[in-house]
Every structure is written in C-alpha cells, then in structure tokens.
Design a protein around this motif. Structure first.
Motif, PDB file in Angstrom:
ATOM      1  N   HIS A 223       0.916  -1.103  -0.048  1.00  0.00           N
ATOM      2  CA  HIS A 223       0.108   0.034   0.007  1.00  0.00           C
ATOM      3  C   HIS A 223       0.759   1.154  -0.148  1.00  0.00           C
ATOM      4  CE1 HIS A 223      -3.672   1.657  -0.120  1.00  0.00           C
ATOM      5  NE2 HIS A 223      -3.717   2.149   1.419  1.00  0.00           N
ATOM      6  N   ARG A 224       1.514   1.273  -1.020  1.00  0.00           N
ATOM      7  CA  ARG A 224       2.812   2.418  -1.203  1.00  0.00           C
ATOM      8  C   ARG A 224       2.031   3.547  -1.667  1.00  0.00           C
ATOM      9  NH1 ARG A 224       6.905  -1.960  -3.842  1.00  0.00           N
ATOM     10  NH2 ARG A 224       7.391  -2.723  -1.890  1.00  0.00           N
ATOM     11  N   SER A 225       1.341   3.477  -2.755  1.00  0.00           N
ATOM     12  CA  SER A 225       0.826   4.827  -3.337  1.00  0.00           C
ATOM     13  C   SER A 225      -0.802   4.405  -3.983  1.00  0.00           C
ATOM     14  CB  SER A 225       1.878   5.063  -4.582  1.00  0.00           C
ATOM     15  OG  SER A 225       1.869   4.138  -5.691  1.00  0.00           O
ATOM     16  N   ARG A 227      -4.931   6.314  -4.990  1.00  0.00           N
ATOM     17  CA  ARG A 227      -5.843   7.245  -4.997  1.00  0.00           C
ATOM     18  C   ARG A 227      -6.863   6.906  -4.216  1.00  0.00           C
ATOM     19  NH1 ARG A 227      -7.583  11.261  -9.834  1.00  0.00           N
ATOM     20  NH2 ARG A 227      -5.450  12.164  -9.277  1.00  0.00           N
ATOM     21  N   ASP A 241      -4.531  11.873  -3.813  1.00  0.00           N
ATOM     22  CA  ASP A 241      -3.302  10.974  -4.228  1.00  0.00           C
ATOM     23  C   ASP A 241      -2.601  10.793  -2.655  1.00  0.00           C
ATOM     24  OD1 ASP A 241      -3.878  10.753  -6.822  1.00  0.00           O
ATOM     25  OD2 ASP A 241      -3.339  12.741  -7.273  1.00  0.00           O
ATOM     26  N   PHE A 242      -1.938   9.636  -2.546  1.00  0.00           N
ATOM     27  CA  PHE A 242      -1.066   9.331  -1.342  1.00  0.00           C
ATOM     28  C   PHE A 242       0.071   8.581  -1.793  1.00  0.00           C
ATOM     29  CE2 PHE A 242      -3.339   5.370  -1.619  1.00  0.00           C
ATOM     30  CZ  PHE A 242      -2.589   4.378  -1.264  1.00  0.00           C
ATOM     31  N   GLU A 243       1.217   8.921  -1.153  1.00  0.00           N
ATOM     32  CA  GLU A 243       2.495   8.354  -1.458  1.00  0.00           C
ATOM     33  C   GLU A 243       3.041   7.980  -0.040  1.00  0.00           C
ATOM     34  OE1 GLU A 243       4.113   7.518  -4.066  1.00  0.00           O
ATOM     35  OE2 GLU A 243       2.776   8.465  -5.479  1.00  0.00           O
ATOM     36  N   ALA A 244       3.674   6.724   0.330  1.00  0.00           N
ATOM     37  CA  ALA A 244       4.213   6.407   1.618  1.00  0.00           C
ATOM     38  C   ALA A 244       5.626   6.129   1.547  1.00  0.00           C
ATOM     39  CB  ALA A 244       3.506   4.932   1.827  1.00  0.00           C
ATOM     40  N   MET A 245       6.444   6.698   2.191  1.00  0.00           N
ATOM     41  CA  MET A 245       7.954   6.782   2.017  1.00  0.00           C
ATOM     42  C   MET A 245       8.444   6.053   3.305  1.00  0.00           C
ATOM     43  SD  MET A 245       7.914  10.682   0.143  1.00  0.00           S
ATOM     44  CE  MET A 245       6.379  10.786   0.969  1.00  0.00           C
ATOM     45  N   VAL A 256       3.381   9.110   5.256  1.00  0.00           N
ATOM     46  CA  VAL A 256       2.421   8.889   4.198  1.00  0.00           C
ATOM     47  C   VAL A 256       2.056  10.428   4.033  1.00  0.00           C
ATOM     48  CG1 VAL A 256      -0.036   8.133   3.297  1.00  0.00           C
ATOM     49  CG2 VAL A 256       1.525   6.605   4.917  1.00  0.00           C
ATOM     50  N   TYR A 258      -0.588  13.001   1.414  1.00  0.00           N
ATOM     51  CA  TYR A 258      -1.918  13.364   0.689  1.00  0.00           C
ATOM     52  C   TYR A 258      -1.657  14.303   0.004  1.00  0.00           C
ATOM     53  CZ  TYR A 258      -3.857   9.357   3.723  1.00  0.00           C
ATOM     54  OH  TYR A 258      -3.860   8.406   4.272  1.00  0.00           O
ATOM     55  N   THR A 259      -1.866  14.335  -1.371  1.00  0.00           N
ATOM     56  CA  THR A 259      -1.651  15.467  -2.252  1.00  0.00           C
ATOM     57  C   THR A 259      -2.978  15.551  -3.353  1.00  0.00           C
ATOM     58  OG1 THR A 259      -0.267  14.565  -3.791  1.00  0.00           O
ATOM     59  CG2 THR A 259       0.702  15.802  -2.028  1.00  0.00           C
TER      60      THR A 259
END
Length: 288
Positions: A223-225, A227, A241-245, A256, A258-259
C-alpha cells in the motif's frame, strides 16, 4: 500466527484462484473436483515433483531454494506483494524463531518537525501495525473522526473496521477494508511472533465479521501509493493521491503524504480544509 498453517492456506488459496486456462494448461474432463489448479498441475508448472509440492503446500518450505520459490511464484502467477510474502514465509521456515523488537510507538522530534513543515498537505507517520505515531494539523483535520476516538495511538485498521464513521468517510469502503486486511496479513508474515500485532488481529477478528472474512482470504498487498476517494464531513468529496515513504534510519516507520493536482476540486477543498483546521485549532486553544 501458525506458520505452517499460513503457508498451507496461502499456497492453496493462490492455487484455487487459477484455472487451467489461465495457467495455459488443457482442462481434461468436464468435472474437476478441485477449485482452480490441481497440485500436480502446479508441480508441473513449477518444475518440481508432485511429492515436493505437496510437502510445500502442507506448510514445509524449509530448505526451498530461491530458484524453486521463483518457479513457484511464476506458476501461481503471484504479484510483487505475494512473491515477497512467499519468500518471507520460506525464510521464516529456515530461521530459528525469534521475537523481534516491537515496532516503535514514538518518533524522533526531527520527524515531527518534518511533518509540521508540511503545511498544505495532510501527512502522518505510521508503523507496521498501522498506528499513527505522529501527524500534522492537516492530517488530523482530514481524518477528524479517527482522531476523535480516545484510543491512542490512533490506528487506521481499528478505524476502518470498528468505527461506523469510516463507512461514510471512505467512499469505496470495501476497497479500503481489503487494503487494510491485506497489509496486516503481509506484516504478520514478516513478524509472526509480534504479540502486539497478534493482539490487534485478534481484536479485529473478534469484533468484526467483515475483517474475519477478509483475513480468511489470505490476500497480501503493498500500500505504497494510490488514490483514495473520501467524503469529509466539512469539505465534502475528495479524490486524493497518497505516497508512502519509508525511513531507512527508522526501520518500520513510513510517512504518508496526501496531495492533489493543482487547480483540481480536491486541491481547492484542501485549501478549505486548511482554513477550517486553523479555525478549529484556534477554538481549542481559546478553551484551554
């Protein structure tokens, strides 16, 4: 988690979902007594003996080489997360059981500073249990219902399965629930002796039939990226949108963020959310 049972259920469930046609095999006979592929068909596709595959599916992956595991992953048409799970289960079979250090329940001040520097987008830091260990103002405003729960730390799995508010918040709740269960299953494979994780899974299984059903599917997922479609009680519908780093210096923790694309309705809604969050913070401060 019963390690041998996990291997057995995972392999048999992956085998059951594949038809001979999907695997490129002829389907002899009109009546097949098994759902999906037979064990001998998987063995043929993986290039191993039937006895060896049967032994693996009974929960014994000890000694399986990487080449055998790769062949098995191809035969069962595993995706990246499923392949990772298979290799993890195999390596756990070879290792002496150890109780790993529990995931962190806190973050370094410098990481909180990173979150606080992100003022226009929701952002938080979570561990493998899906505990929210640190958050910025925007993420607290976005997930206002979850942060209103007095249970600490907030946990996205508990919110999803145990809080009725989640079913209005997540527009596609079924997908969100599938993701959460699959992420926890992947984490459990990596940390089978993690008592806190076992306790969380036990709590969810006891209190949520929908979680029990999804847990029994043995699905795993990264569950890295992606919408999410959300419905916020104040700013309305969002497609965010989400990105996990991951943090290499803090294993097990991920940030995480959210943009939304500039100029989109969701970007405008996030500006409104920021204004509302600032107002809420001022009101709370005045009450102190």
């Amino acid at each position: 988690m019963d390690h041998r049972a996990e291997i057995k259920e995972f392999l048999s469930s992956r085998r059951a979902r594949l038809s001979p046609a999907q695997a490129g095999l002829p389907a002899y006979g009109g009546n097949r007594r098994v759902k999906g592929l037979r064990r001998e068909e998987v063995a043929l596709l993986a290039g191993v003996s039937v006895d060896y595959y049967v032994r693996m599916e009974r929960g014994n992956l000890a000694g399986a080489s990487d080449s055998v595991l790769e062949a098995l992953a191809r035969a069962l048409q595993l995706d990246e997360a499923e392949r990772d799970h298979l290799f993890t289960l195999a390596h756990e079979s070879d290792a002496t059981p150890v109780r790993r250090r529990a995931p962190s329940r806190g973050v370094r001040p410098a990481l909180q500073q990173v979150l606080d520097a992100i003022t226009d987008s929701p952002a938080w830091i979570r561990n493998g249990h899906l505990d929210i260990l640190a958050a910025n103002r925007m993420s607290r405003a976005l997930y206002t219902s979850m942060f209103a729960d007095p249970h600490r730390p907030p946990n996205t799995a508990r919110f999803t399965f145990l809080d009725a508010a989640s079913q209005e918040f997540f527009v596609d709740w079924d997908r969100a629930a599938d993701d959460i269960a699959a992420v926890l299953r992947l984490q459990a494979g990596k940390n089978p002796h993690d008592k806190a994780l076992s306790d969380l899974i036990g709590e969810l299984s006891t209190r949520s039939e929908t979680f029990r059903t999804r847990w029994a599917d043995h699905n795993v997922r990264f569950h890295r990226s992606g919408r999410k479609k959300l419905h916020h009680p104040v700013v309305g519908d969002l497609e965010i949108d989400f990105e996990a780093m991951d943090f290499p210096s803090d294993p097990g923790l991920a940030m995480v963020v959210y943009t939304a694309p500039a100029g989109s309705p969701t970007a405008d809604a996030l500006k409104l959310l920021a204004s509302w969050a600032a107002t809420q913070e001022t009101v709370a401060h005045d009450k102190e």
